[in-house]
Design an enzyme around this catalytic site. Sequence first.
Site, PDB file in Angstrom:
ATOM      1  CE  LYS A  20      -3.790  -2.479   2.308  1.00  0.00           C
ATOM      2  NZ  LYS A  20      -4.659  -2.532   3.510  1.00  0.00           N
ATOM      3  CE1 TYR A  60      -9.141  -3.538   0.548  1.00  0.00           C
ATOM      4  CE2 TYR A  60      -8.402  -1.508  -0.500  1.00  0.00           C
ATOM      5  CZ  TYR A  60      -8.133  -2.636   0.260  1.00  0.00           C
ATOM      6  OH  TYR A  60      -6.859  -2.863   0.718  1.00  0.00           O
ATOM      7  CG  PHE A  68     -13.279   1.463   7.403  1.00  0.00           C
ATOM      8  CD1 PHE A  68     -12.723   0.882   6.269  1.00  0.00           C
ATOM      9  CD2 PHE A  68     -13.953   0.642   8.307  1.00  0.00           C
ATOM     10  CE1 PHE A  68     -12.823  -0.489   6.033  1.00  0.00           C
ATOM     11  CE2 PHE A  68     -14.063  -0.738   8.080  1.00  0.00           C
ATOM     12  CZ  PHE A  68     -13.501  -1.294   6.935  1.00  0.00           C
ATOM     13  NE  ARG A  96      -6.347 -12.871   4.717  1.00  0.00           N
ATOM     14  CZ  ARG A  96      -7.121 -11.773   4.810  1.00  0.00           C
ATOM     15  NH1 ARG A  96      -6.975 -10.788   3.916  1.00  0.00           N
ATOM     16  NH2 ARG A  96      -7.992 -11.652   5.762  1.00  0.00           N
ATOM     17  CB  THR A 102      -7.234  -6.458   9.724  1.00  0.00           C
ATOM     18  OG1 THR A 102      -7.654  -7.576   8.925  1.00  0.00           O
ATOM     19  CG2 THR A 102      -7.616  -5.171   9.010  1.00  0.00           C
ATOM     20  NE  ARG A 113      -2.122  -5.943   7.081  1.00  0.00           N
ATOM     21  CZ  ARG A 113      -3.280  -6.457   6.665  1.00  0.00           C
ATOM     22  NH1 ARG A 113      -3.899  -7.391   7.381  1.00  0.00           N
ATOM     23  NH2 ARG A 113      -3.825  -6.031   5.530  1.00  0.00           N
ATOM     24  CG  ASN A 123      -3.508  -2.646   7.016  1.00  0.00           C
ATOM     25  OD1 ASN A 123      -3.398  -2.141   5.903  1.00  0.00           O
ATOM     26  ND2 ASN A 123      -4.543  -3.378   7.372  1.00  0.00           N
ATOM     27  CG  HIS A 126      -4.848  -6.451  -0.547  1.00  0.00           C
ATOM     28  ND1 HIS A 126      -6.071  -6.573   0.071  1.00  0.00           N
ATOM     29  CD2 HIS A 126      -4.888  -7.285  -1.626  1.00  0.00           C
ATOM     30  CE1 HIS A 126      -6.822  -7.442  -0.623  1.00  0.00           C
ATOM     31  NE2 HIS A 126      -6.132  -7.886  -1.662  1.00  0.00           N
ATOM     32  CD  GLU A 137      -8.287  -9.251  -4.095  1.00  0.00           C
ATOM     33  OE1 GLU A 137      -7.116  -9.592  -3.802  1.00  0.00           O
ATOM     34  OE2 GLU A 137      -9.191  -9.129  -3.239  1.00  0.00           O
TER      35      GLU A 137
HETATM   36  P1  GDP Z   1      -7.555  -7.271   5.409  1.00  0.00           P
HETATM   37  O1  GDP Z   1      -8.121  -8.359   4.543  1.00  0.00           O
HETATM   38  O2  GDP Z   1      -6.764  -7.789   6.584  1.00  0.00           O
HETATM   39  O3  GDP Z   1      -6.760  -6.247   4.632  1.00  0.00           O
HETATM   40  O4  GDP Z   1      -8.785  -6.504   6.083  1.00  0.00           O
HETATM   41  P2  GDP Z   1     -10.256  -6.146   5.508  1.00  0.00           P
HETATM   42  O5  GDP Z   1     -10.522  -6.849   4.221  1.00  0.00           O
HETATM   43  O6  GDP Z   1     -11.210  -6.336   6.630  1.00  0.00           O
HETATM   44  O7  GDP Z   1     -10.159  -4.581   5.249  1.00  0.00           O
HETATM   45  C1  GDP Z   1      -9.477  -4.091   4.130  1.00  0.00           C
HETATM   46  C2  GDP Z   1      -8.642  -2.909   4.536  1.00  0.00           C
HETATM   47  O8  GDP Z   1      -9.506  -1.859   4.986  1.00  0.00           O
HETATM   48  C3  GDP Z   1      -7.711  -3.141   5.732  1.00  0.00           C
HETATM   49  O9  GDP Z   1      -6.501  -3.779   5.368  1.00  0.00           O
HETATM   50  C4  GDP Z   1      -7.482  -1.733   6.217  1.00  0.00           C
HETATM   51  O10 GDP Z   1      -6.553  -1.036   5.381  1.00  0.00           O
HETATM   52  C5  GDP Z   1      -8.869  -1.113   6.001  1.00  0.00           C
HETATM   53  N1  GDP Z   1      -9.673  -1.194   7.216  1.00  0.00           N
HETATM   54  C6  GDP Z   1     -10.324  -2.284   7.721  1.00  0.00           C
HETATM   55  N2  GDP Z   1     -10.951  -1.976   8.872  1.00  0.00           N
HETATM   56  C7  GDP Z   1     -10.709  -0.654   9.087  1.00  0.00           C
HETATM   57  C8  GDP Z   1     -11.081   0.269  10.114  1.00  0.00           C
HETATM   58  O11 GDP Z   1     -11.779  -0.074  11.062  1.00  0.00           O
HETATM   59  N3  GDP Z   1     -10.608   1.546   9.987  1.00  0.00           N
HETATM   60  C9  GDP Z   1      -9.836   1.953   8.936  1.00  0.00           C
HETATM   61  N4  GDP Z   1      -9.406   3.232   8.888  1.00  0.00           N
HETATM   62  N5  GDP Z   1      -9.465   1.115   7.957  1.00  0.00           N
HETATM   63  C10 GDP Z   1      -9.890  -0.169   8.029  1.00  0.00           C
HETATM   64 MG    MG Z   2      -9.593  -8.252   3.051  1.00  0.00          MG
END
Ligand code: GDP
Ligand code: MG
Length: 160
Positions: A20, A60, A68, A96, A102, A113, A123, A126, A137
């Site tokens: 990212k 996304y 968010f 993962r 996350t 992370r 973080n 991805h 993707e």
């Molecule tokens: P990942 O699969 O671990 O990347 O997590 P998710 O698919 O749930 O979310 C995608 C991305 O959205 C995360 O990697 C974060 O960059 C962002 N994100 C998820 N939850 C939050 C949150 O509560 N706050 C903010 N600011 N960003 C979030």
């Molecule tokens: Mg995800």
Amino acid sequence: VQRGRIVAAAEVEQSYIMIKPDGVQRGLVGEIISRFEKKGFLLKGLKLFQCSKDLAQEHYKDLKDKPFFPTLINYITSGPVVCMAWEGVGVVASARKLIGATNPLQAEPGTIRGDLAVQTGRNVVHGSDSPDNGKREIALWFKEGELCEWESVQTPWLIE
Ligand code: GDP
Ligand code: MG
């Protein structure tokens, strides 16, 4: 070609891994790529890329109703990202694990992370959450001809 004899093609999957904008700005590109390289997965595609809001929103789309979402789209489009396609048996779930939870404060030490970030909104990386999403993707972020078909000389030393 040789890999075809070692593992069944059906077991081989691909994951879309993306560094990212914070990872790029913080000079973590080499460090992050290195973790997947050293693990033993095969790099099939790699590019530095400034993505549009439309592409970020499509990537996304499952999160579009989250509060968010707008800040997430701003974050992902705030600078160049590094797009990668990594291949291997079990690469999606393994990536993962290498990436970690996350929320970086909950991510285990030793994960990307867990070692390199402190906040969910920054973080650094991805990783696809299923083989189907890996396909989706990679097709979204790479154009025809941008992936390389090649075999690594390491394969016989990684897979018995
Ligand atoms: P990942 O699969 O671990 O990347 O997590 P998710 O698919 O749930 O979310 C995608 C991305 O959205 C995360 O990697 C974060 O960059 C962002 N994100 C998820 N939850 C939050 C949150 O509560 N706050 C903010 N600011 N960003 C979030
Ligand atoms: Mg995800």
